[in-house]
Motif scaffolding. Sequence first.
Motif, short mmCIF file in Angstrom:
data_model
loop_
_atom_site.label_atom_id
_atom_site.label_comp_id
_atom_site.label_asym_id
_atom_site.label_seq_id
_atom_site.Cartn_x
_atom_site.Cartn_y
_atom_site.Cartn_z
N GLU A 121 0.82 -1.21 0.00
CA GLU A 121 0.00 0.00 0.00
C GLU A 121 0.85 1.26 0.00
OE1 GLU A 121 -3.26 0.49 -0.36
OE2 GLU A 121 -3.44 -1.66 -0.75
N LYS A 122 1.98 1.24 0.70
CA LYS A 122 2.88 2.39 0.71
C LYS A 122 3.40 2.68 -0.70
CE LYS A 122 4.65 1.91 5.44
NZ LYS A 122 5.87 1.57 6.25
N VAL A 123 3.81 1.62 -1.38
CA VAL A 123 4.35 1.79 -2.73
C VAL A 123 3.23 2.20 -3.69
CG1 VAL A 123 5.53 0.66 -4.66
CG2 VAL A 123 6.20 0.16 -2.30
N LYS A 124 2.09 1.57 -3.54
CA LYS A 124 0.94 1.93 -4.39
C LYS A 124 0.58 3.40 -4.22
CE LYS A 124 -3.91 0.73 -5.28
NZ LYS A 124 -5.04 -0.19 -4.93
N ASP A 125 0.58 3.88 -2.99
CA ASP A 125 0.22 5.27 -2.72
C ASP A 125 1.19 6.24 -3.39
OD1 ASP A 125 -1.19 7.43 -1.11
OD2 ASP A 125 0.85 7.66 -0.37
N ILE A 126 2.48 5.97 -3.28
CA ILE A 126 3.44 6.89 -3.87
C ILE A 126 3.40 6.83 -5.39
CG2 ILE A 126 5.52 5.44 -3.96
CD1 ILE A 126 7.00 7.93 -2.81
N CYS A 127 3.07 5.65 -5.94
CA CYS A 127 2.94 5.53 -7.40
C CYS A 127 1.78 6.40 -7.90
CB CYS A 127 2.71 4.08 -7.80
SG CYS A 127 4.17 3.03 -7.63
N LEU A 128 0.67 6.36 -7.20
CA LEU A 128 -0.49 7.17 -7.59
C LEU A 128 -0.15 8.65 -7.48
CD1 LEU A 128 -3.36 5.13 -5.90
CD2 LEU A 128 -2.80 5.23 -8.34
N ARG A 129 0.61 9.03 -6.47
CA ARG A 129 0.99 10.43 -6.30
C ARG A 129 2.01 10.85 -7.35
NH1 ARG A 129 2.44 10.58 -0.06
NH2 ARG A 129 2.86 12.80 -0.45
N MET A 130 2.74 9.89 -7.90
CA MET A 130 3.68 10.20 -8.98
C MET A 130 2.97 10.46 -10.30
SD MET A 130 6.55 7.31 -8.02
CE MET A 130 7.25 7.25 -9.67
N GLY A 131 1.70 10.07 -10.39
CA GLY A 131 0.95 10.33 -11.62
C GLY A 131 0.34 9.11 -12.26
N PHE A 132 0.73 7.92 -11.80
CA PHE A 132 0.15 6.70 -12.37
C PHE A 132 -1.35 6.70 -12.10
CE2 PHE A 132 4.57 5.38 -11.74
CZ PHE A 132 4.84 4.77 -12.95
N SER A 133 -2.12 6.33 -13.12
CA SER A 133 -3.57 6.29 -12.96
C SER A 133 -4.06 4.94 -12.49
CB SER A 133 -4.26 6.63 -14.29
OG SER A 133 -3.91 5.68 -15.29
N ASN A 134 -3.18 3.94 -12.56
CA ASN A 134 -3.60 2.58 -12.25
C ASN A 134 -2.42 1.79 -11.73
OD1 ASN A 134 -5.36 0.25 -12.33
ND2 ASN A 134 -4.16 -0.43 -14.09
N VAL A 135 -2.64 0.98 -10.71
CA VAL A 135 -1.61 0.09 -10.19
C VAL A 135 -2.13 -1.34 -10.27
CG1 VAL A 135 -0.23 -0.58 -8.20
CG2 VAL A 135 -0.68 1.85 -8.63
N GLU A 136 -1.48 -2.15 -11.08
CA GLU A 136 -1.86 -3.55 -11.25
C GLU A 136 -1.01 -4.43 -10.34
OE1 GLU A 136 -4.14 -5.02 -13.14
OE2 GLU A 136 -4.87 -3.22 -14.17
N ILE A 137 -1.64 -5.38 -9.68
CA ILE A 137 -0.92 -6.34 -8.85
C ILE A 137 -0.84 -7.66 -9.62
CG2 ILE A 137 -0.81 -7.54 -6.65
CD1 ILE A 137 -0.54 -4.51 -6.43
N SER A 138 0.37 -8.17 -9.78
CA SER A 138 0.57 -9.37 -10.59
C SER A 138 1.63 -10.25 -9.92
CB SER A 138 1.01 -8.97 -12.01
OG SER A 138 1.19 -10.09 -12.83
N THR A 139 1.93 -11.36 -10.58
CA THR A 139 3.05 -12.19 -10.18
C THR A 139 4.17 -12.00 -11.20
OG1 THR A 139 2.34 -14.09 -11.49
CG2 THR A 139 1.47 -13.92 -9.23
N PRO A 140 5.41 -12.28 -10.82
CA PRO A 140 6.49 -12.18 -11.80
C PRO A 140 6.24 -13.04 -13.05
CG PRO A 140 7.39 -12.35 -9.60
CD PRO A 140 5.92 -12.61 -9.48
N GLU A 141 5.64 -14.22 -12.84
CA GLU A 141 5.39 -15.13 -13.96
C GLU A 141 4.35 -14.55 -14.92
OE1 GLU A 141 7.34 -17.00 -10.73
OE2 GLU A 141 5.38 -16.00 -10.73
N GLU A 142 3.25 -14.06 -14.36
CA GLU A 142 2.21 -13.48 -15.21
C GLU A 142 2.73 -12.24 -15.91
OE1 GLU A 142 -2.48 -12.30 -14.80
OE2 GLU A 142 -1.10 -11.44 -13.33
N HIS A 143 3.47 -11.41 -15.19
CA HIS A 143 4.03 -10.21 -15.79
C HIS A 143 4.87 -10.54 -17.01
CE1 HIS A 143 7.43 -7.47 -16.46
NE2 HIS A 143 6.57 -6.50 -16.18
N ASP A 144 5.80 -11.48 -16.87
CA ASP A 144 6.71 -11.79 -17.97
C ASP A 144 5.98 -12.41 -19.15
OD1 ASP A 144 8.67 -10.78 -16.37
OD2 ASP A 144 9.83 -12.63 -16.19
#
Length: 279
Positions: free
Chosen positions: A152-175
Amino acid sequence: MIAVVGLGLIGGSVAKAISRNTDHVVYGYDKDDAVEKKAIMVNAVEGHLNDRILSQCEMTFIALYPEDTVRFIEEKASVFAKGSIVIDCCGVKRDVCSRAKKIAEKNGFTFLGAHPMAGLEHAGFEYATRSLFNNASMVLTPARGTAIEDVEKVKDICLRMGFSNVEISTPEEHDRLIAFTSQLAHIVSSAYIKSPSAEGHMGFSAGSYKDMTRVAKLNEDMWTELFLKNRDNLLTEIDALMGQLEKYRTALKDGDREGLHRLLREGREKKELIDKEQF
């Protein structure tokens, strides 16, 4: 305090966005002293990141190539503050996350994989902007057992950086997905521009040519490393594309108007379906 390691396009933009949009004080490191000095001069970072400051940072964003990222984490494992969060920005996740997680567990800090889905066809701090991430997605790949509070801490700062969306994934699905959405596009663009016809495109090209060739202006050092670290997924996508292209080639060779018409219709319908699902 927040540390940013690597002040190229992504790292420089991370530093600028955090400095502009939050109350955090940012310190930066880049192997090029001139880049560091410029980052300080334009207020992207407060100053040079050394071990003393790094040991006090609650978050560290690392924007380096995959191998350099793991190497930095290994070298600074005992320096990172206990309980702090170390976030990478690499375009592949399985290899980096599996190795970095083990280092983090042994040394008392949290590692969180991340991939900002934004970029340009240019590299370097001179192209970094505080608005690069506006309306873009950030993909986070927390390891099993990562504290929800840290995510949540990282998600919050990402949104404040300007990201409109934060996706939660696994390394396998991401790749697996990134092989299609990003890596394959760069391969196709690089191959497409090698046509002998490309040299005569002036006056005969419009938007479709520009769209197809934009990412051919890639950083071959970085993309070679990314492709090889995800080659199983990328080969699957290349094989699938070649199979589809063969169908179009056969229809053209045989003068199969009905078959070609069907292939084009199927492509249009697939695109319309996917676009509709986004809303």
